[in-house]
Design an enzyme around this catalytic site. Sequence first.
Site, short mmCIF file in Angstrom:
data_model
loop_
_atom_site.label_atom_id
_atom_site.label_comp_id
_atom_site.label_asym_id
_atom_site.label_seq_id
_atom_site.Cartn_x
_atom_site.Cartn_y
_atom_site.Cartn_z
N CYS A 170 0.85 -1.14 -0.04
CA CYS A 170 -0.02 -0.12 0.06
C CYS A 170 1.00 1.01 -0.06
O CYS A 170 0.54 1.91 -0.63
CB CYS A 170 -0.93 0.06 0.98
SG CYS A 170 -2.24 -1.20 1.06
N HIS A 198 -6.21 -2.77 -1.06
CA HIS A 198 -6.02 -3.72 -0.23
C HIS A 198 -6.66 -5.03 -0.05
O HIS A 198 -7.81 -4.68 0.48
CB HIS A 198 -5.47 -3.27 1.13
CG HIS A 198 -4.74 -4.10 1.94
ND1 HIS A 198 -3.38 -4.25 1.95
CD2 HIS A 198 -5.24 -4.98 2.73
CE1 HIS A 198 -3.05 -5.23 2.91
NE2 HIS A 198 -4.29 -5.54 3.63
N HIS A 242 -0.85 -10.23 -4.52
CA HIS A 242 0.09 -10.01 -5.81
C HIS A 242 0.46 -11.11 -6.57
O HIS A 242 0.50 -12.45 -5.86
CB HIS A 242 1.27 -9.32 -5.23
CG HIS A 242 2.12 -10.04 -4.31
ND1 HIS A 242 1.64 -9.89 -2.67
CD2 HIS A 242 3.12 -10.81 -4.39
CE1 HIS A 242 2.67 -10.83 -2.14
NE2 HIS A 242 3.53 -11.32 -3.18
#
Length: 120
Positions: free
Chosen positions: A13, A52, A106
């Site tokens: 973030c 997020h 990710h």
Amino acid sequence: MSEIIKDENCLFCKIIEGSIPSTKVYEDDTMLAFRDINPVAPVHILMLPKNHIASANDITDENSSVISHIFVTASKIAKKLGISEDGYRIVNNCGENGGQTVKHLHFHLIGGKKLSIDMG
Ligand code: AMP
Ligand code: ZN
């Protein structure tokens, strides 16, 4: 565009907001892709949603559209970086056993050499 959902303790973030630097290869309103700081191959990119989402366990019907967008973009990044013809690997590590070290969803895009076939 709506406000980005952040976790103030999350490394990725902070990279998304720009307070920690990264080598970006692609960015738009909903995702970012940048070079992994510790590459395992000549091309090693991390692709992530700007919102997020902690891990693959946290993908829902409501937040999942960014996942297909990341995969559509992955092939464009691969082409831009010259690895699409030879091929590459897209990996997600989830949780402790999966080896996830950063708790912001990710996908690793890895290529530029013949990769080991060891998946486990
Ligand atoms: P994972 O183990 O799947 O959670 O992957 C986390 C990845 O983030 C690792 O490959 C790290 O090398 C990479 N990484 C950690 N910190 C940074 C950073 N500041 N910039 C770029 N990549 C990073
Ligand atoms: Zn985060």
